[in-house]
Design a protein around this motif. Structure first.
Motif, PDB file in Angstrom:
ATOM      1  N   ASN A   1     102.697  34.669  38.202  1.00 46.19           N
ATOM      2  CA  ASN A   1     103.638  35.010  39.262  1.00 46.19           C
ATOM      3  C   ASN A   1     103.033  36.123  40.116  1.00 46.19           C
ATOM      4  O   ASN A   1     101.820  36.377  40.034  1.00 46.19           O
ATOM      5  N   THR A   2     103.833  36.786  40.912  1.00 49.23           N
ATOM      6  CA  THR A   2     103.291  37.794  41.818  1.00 49.23           C
ATOM      7  C   THR A   2     102.838  39.062  41.090  1.00 49.23           C
ATOM      8  O   THR A   2     102.182  39.912  41.685  1.00 49.23           O
ATOM      9  N   LEU A   3     103.175  39.191  39.808  1.00 48.54           N
ATOM     10  CA  LEU A   3     102.801  40.376  39.049  1.00 48.54           C
ATOM     11  C   LEU A   3     101.502  40.183  38.268  1.00 48.54           C
ATOM     12  O   LEU A   3     100.719  41.116  38.126  1.00 48.54           O
ATOM     13  N   GLY A   4     101.316  38.987  37.718  1.00 49.72           N
ATOM     14  CA  GLY A   4     100.154  38.775  36.868  1.00 49.72           C
ATOM     15  C   GLY A   4     100.103  37.367  36.337  1.00 49.72           C
ATOM     16  O   GLY A   4     100.839  36.485  36.784  1.00 49.72           O
ATOM     17  N   SER A   5      99.244  37.149  35.363  1.00 53.48           N
ATOM     18  CA  SER A   5      99.011  35.815  34.811  1.00 53.48           C
ATOM     19  C   SER A   5      99.760  35.612  33.505  1.00 53.48           C
ATOM     20  O   SER A   5      99.922  36.546  32.709  1.00 53.48           O
ATOM     21  N   GLY A   6     100.187  34.370  33.310  1.00 54.07           N
ATOM     22  CA  GLY A   6     100.817  33.982  32.063  1.00 54.07           C
ATOM     23  C   GLY A   6      99.819  33.323  31.139  1.00 54.07           C
ATOM     24  O   GLY A   6      98.686  33.003  31.522  1.00 54.07           O
ATOM     25  N   LEU A   7     100.249  33.072  29.913  1.00 55.25           N
ATOM     26  CA  LEU A   7      99.315  32.597  28.890  1.00 55.25           C
ATOM     27  C   LEU A   7      98.875  31.148  29.079  1.00 55.25           C
ATOM     28  O   LEU A   7      97.925  30.701  28.436  1.00 55.25           O
ATOM     29  N   LYS A   8      99.532  30.389  29.975  1.00 49.93           N
ATOM     30  CA  LYS A   8      99.139  28.995  30.166  1.00 49.93           C
ATOM     31  C   LYS A   8      98.002  28.814  31.163  1.00 49.93           C
ATOM     32  O   LYS A   8      97.408  27.742  31.222  1.00 49.93           O
ATOM     33  N   GLU A   9      97.704  29.846  31.959  1.00 51.12           N
ATOM     34  CA  GLU A   9      96.767  29.662  33.064  1.00 51.12           C
ATOM     35  C   GLU A   9      95.323  29.497  32.574  1.00 51.12           C
ATOM     36  O   GLU A   9      94.924  30.059  31.560  1.00 51.12           O
ATOM     37  N   ARG A  10      94.536  28.706  33.345  1.00 50.08           N
ATOM     38  CA  ARG A  10      93.124  28.483  32.981  1.00 50.08           C
ATOM     39  C   ARG A  10      92.324  29.781  33.054  1.00 50.08           C
ATOM     40  O   ARG A  10      91.415  30.011  32.270  1.00 50.08           O
ATOM     41  N   GLY A  11      92.669  30.613  34.018  1.00 47.59           N
ATOM     42  CA  GLY A  11      92.031  31.913  34.155  1.00 47.59           C
ATOM     43  C   GLY A  11      93.076  32.992  34.285  1.00 47.59           C
ATOM     44  O   GLY A  11      94.163  32.758  34.808  1.00 47.59           O
ATOM     45  N   ASP A  12      92.768  34.176  33.788  1.00 53.46           N
ATOM     46  CA  ASP A  12      93.708  35.284  33.836  1.00 53.46           C
ATOM     47  C   ASP A  12      93.174  36.325  34.812  1.00 53.46           C
ATOM     48  O   ASP A  12      92.182  37.005  34.538  1.00 53.46           O
ATOM     49  N   GLY A  13      93.822  36.442  35.970  1.00 50.63           N
ATOM     50  CA  GLY A  13      93.383  37.383  36.989  1.00 50.63           C
ATOM     51  C   GLY A  13      93.829  38.806  36.741  1.00 50.63           C
ATOM     52  O   GLY A  13      93.495  39.701  37.512  1.00 50.63           O
ATOM     53  N   GLY A  14      94.595  39.037  35.673  1.00 51.93           N
ATOM     54  CA  GLY A  14      95.058  40.370  35.360  1.00 51.93           C
ATOM     55  C   GLY A  14      96.257  40.788  36.187  1.00 51.93           C
ATOM     56  O   GLY A  14      96.852  39.995  36.931  1.00 51.93           O
ATOM     57  N   LEU A  15      96.628  42.042  36.072  1.00 52.08           N
ATOM     58  CA  LEU A  15      97.765  42.591  36.791  1.00 52.08           C
ATOM     59  C   LEU A  15      97.414  42.706  38.278  1.00 52.08           C
ATOM     60  O   LEU A  15      96.360  43.219  38.642  1.00 52.08           O
ATOM     61  N   THR A  16      98.301  42.228  39.138  1.00 53.19           N
ATOM     62  CA  THR A  16      98.065  42.298  40.579  1.00 53.19           C
ATOM     63  C   THR A  16      98.409  43.693  41.101  1.00 53.19           C
ATOM     64  O   THR A  16      98.998  44.518  40.394  1.00 53.19           O
ATOM     65  N   TYR A  17      98.068  43.966  42.378  1.00 57.16           N
ATOM     66  CA  TYR A  17      98.468  45.231  42.989  1.00 57.16           C
ATOM     67  C   TYR A  17      99.986  45.336  43.037  1.00 57.16           C
ATOM     68  O   TYR A  17     100.548  46.419  42.814  1.00 57.16           O
ATOM     69  N   PHE A  18     100.665  44.211  43.319  1.00 62.70           N
ATOM     70  CA  PHE A  18     102.124  44.236  43.277  1.00 62.70           C
ATOM     71  C   PHE A  18     102.600  44.477  41.845  1.00 62.70           C
ATOM     72  O   PHE A  18     103.595  45.179  41.620  1.00 62.70           O
ATOM     73  N   GLY A  19     101.895  43.878  40.878  1.00 61.33           N
ATOM     74  CA  GLY A  19     102.231  44.133  39.479  1.00 61.33           C
ATOM     75  C   GLY A  19     102.141  45.604  39.120  1.00 61.33           C
ATOM     76  O   GLY A  19     102.969  46.137  38.359  1.00 61.33           O
ATOM     77  N   ASP A  20     101.133  46.299  39.674  1.00 64.05           N
ATOM     78  CA  ASP A  20     101.036  47.757  39.483  1.00 64.05           C
ATOM     79  C   ASP A  20     102.315  48.450  39.957  1.00 64.05           C
ATOM     80  O   ASP A  20     102.863  49.331  39.279  1.00 64.05           O
ATOM     81  N   ARG A  21     102.766  48.070  41.158  1.00 66.96           N
ATOM     82  CA  ARG A  21     103.983  48.676  41.708  1.00 66.96           C
ATOM     83  C   ARG A  21     105.195  48.374  40.826  1.00 66.96           C
ATOM     84  O   ARG A  21     106.054  49.244  40.607  1.00 66.96           O
ATOM     85  N   ALA A  22     105.251  47.136  40.337  1.00 68.25           N
ATOM     86  CA  ALA A  22     106.388  46.735  39.505  1.00 68.25           C
ATOM     87  C   ALA A  22     106.396  47.498  38.183  1.00 68.25           C
ATOM     88  O   ALA A  22     107.454  47.959  37.725  1.00 68.25           O
ATOM     89  N   VAL A  23     105.237  47.657  37.565  1.00 72.07           N
ATOM     90  CA  VAL A  23     105.152  48.425  36.319  1.00 72.07           C
ATOM     91  C   VAL A  23     105.584  49.864  36.559  1.00 72.07           C
ATOM     92  O   VAL A  23     106.353  50.445  35.780  1.00 72.07           O
ATOM     93  N   GLU A  24     105.103  50.447  37.656  1.00 65.80           N
ATOM     94  CA  GLU A  24     105.491  51.817  37.986  1.00 65.80           C
ATOM     95  C   GLU A  24     106.994  51.933  38.174  1.00 65.80           C
ATOM     96  O   GLU A  24     107.635  52.883  37.701  1.00 65.80           O
TER      97      GLU A  24
END
Length: 402
Positions: free
Chosen positions: A196-219
């Protein structure tokens, strides 16, 4: 001190409405006795009494459940979900011994307006309707603070804590986290299997890690006091969330990939990173997840293989339980929503023998008696048992919740 079974008055979900007029009535699964009672414990009379006492006198918290009752005929499941009126299983909860429960509602199967699930308006509708029902009784109380959990413990009630398995519904609107917090959500996952817009789930072929928006959401979650869960997030995303959160992170419902090699389980690296930052892993028990070579037919024994491995890996103070049970045919739910729940990618190509239910951890009414009974039978001390059934979770919540 009143016990939950004494405090329960017999209220049934939506008793204040008229079935057939205000909503479509369905026949629901039995909350107690749907399947035979677990026979796998070999407790002496003294051990059984100790188990009962520990369940009654401890603060018992499940990190992950779905406490609704589901239709007895799962052929009616989609029609039932469409009307958006999930019935809380009050009768079953009264037998559970729980002090508090993180209830994750419908999540990806919240398909009121769309079969794809995860829609913001659907989630708000689900939360609002459930809260309206909670407000019409006083046995299960809305849990939003540590004081609510303490009040539930002191008065024989159960603190019901709203949680969501992913933040998918916030899309790219970080302020929606504030709205969800206002609705009572106190725990939230990052991604559920699909990216999703925050990061990758366990089903994806590749894991792009936490997104910049994900950083904001975690904060923002840290500022609000929403506990963060990475159970369904990809490995890289999980590690980056744990690193960037300024408070401990939960793995609310998973197991060890070293014991059962599927994407749904967590590798040692993630479990250790979670523990090193003060977090806790809750051991999962949804059908066909926490299997083991020693116990390939999913049961309490399979689940406890993951528990003992994680205790040896990171220490007892970083392990708890998130059984992920419900009232009804959980295997039937998985069959009906396999695509929504990404079960194919979660299980991968690992072969397993299907069971009709997880023996010993079939529903929220029985789970923690059997967990405590197993721990008693295997010579854990009272202090150790109290820690893993609630104390470890409370320690993290004191750091996370505002």
């Amino acid at each position: 001190m009143l016990e939950p079974a004494d405090r329960y008055t017999g209220y049934t979900a939506y008793d204040y409405l008229e079935p057939g007029k205000d909503y479509r009535a369905f026949e629901y699964a039995e909350q107690i006795g749907r399947v035979p009672a677990y026979q796998g414990l070999n407790l002496s009379a003294e051990q059984a009494a100790r188990t009962t006492t520990l369940l009654a006198e401890s603060t018992v918290i499940s990190l992950h459940e779905h406490v609704q009752a589901f239709p007895a005929d799962m052929g009616h499941l989609r029609d039932h979900i469409r009307q958006g009126r999930e019935p809380t299983g009050y009768q079953g909860l009264s037998r559970s011994g729980l002090t508090a429960v993180f209830d994750n509602g419908m999540d990806g199967t919240c398909c009121i307006s769309s079969d794809a699930g995860w829609k913001y308006q659907d989630v708000l509708f689900d939360l609002g309707v459930r809260m309206a029902d909670l407000a019409h009784q006083d046995f299960v109380i809305k849990g939003e603070t540590l004081a609510d959990i303490e009040h539930a413990r002191a008065t024989g009630r159960i603190a019901h804590i709203f949680a969501l398995e992913a933040a998918t519904m916030i899309e790219n609107e970080v302020d929606r986290l504030d709205v969800l917090y206002g609705f009572g959500v106190r725990q939230m996952g990052i991604a559920y299997s699909e990216a999703n817009t925050l990061g990758s789930g366990l089903k994806e072929r590749g894991d792009g890690g936490l997104t910049y928006f994900g950083d904001r959401a975690v904060e923002r979650m840290n500022k609000l006091g929403i506990a963060i869960d990475v159970s369904h997030s990809g490995d890289r995303t999980s590690l980056e969330v744990i690193e960037r959160s300024r408070t401990p992170v939960f793995i609310t419902h998973a197991g060890a990939r070293s014991i059962w090699p599927t994407n749904r389980m967590k590798p040692d690296e993630v479990i250790k990173a979670c523990a090193e930052r003060g977090g806790v892993i809750g051991i999962e028990a949804a059908p066909h997840t926490t299997l083991s070579e020693a116990h390939p037919l999913h049961s309490l024994e399979s689940v406890m293989d993951h528990f003992t491995y994680c205790v040896d890996l990171v220490g007892l103070e970083h392990v708890s339980f998130g059984p992920d049970t419900l009232f009804g045919d959980h295997v039937g739910l998985h069959d009906a929503f396999a695509a929504n729940l990404s079960l194919g990618q979660a299980h991968g190509k690992v072969q397993y023998q299907k069971v009709p239910y997880v023996d010993g951890l079939e529903n929220p009414a029985e789970g923690f008696f059997n967990i405590i009974g197993w721990l008693v039978e295997h010579n854990y001390s009272d202090d150790e048992i109290r820690a893993v059934v609630g104390g470890n979770t409370l320690r993290v919540l004191k750091d996370v919740w505002v």
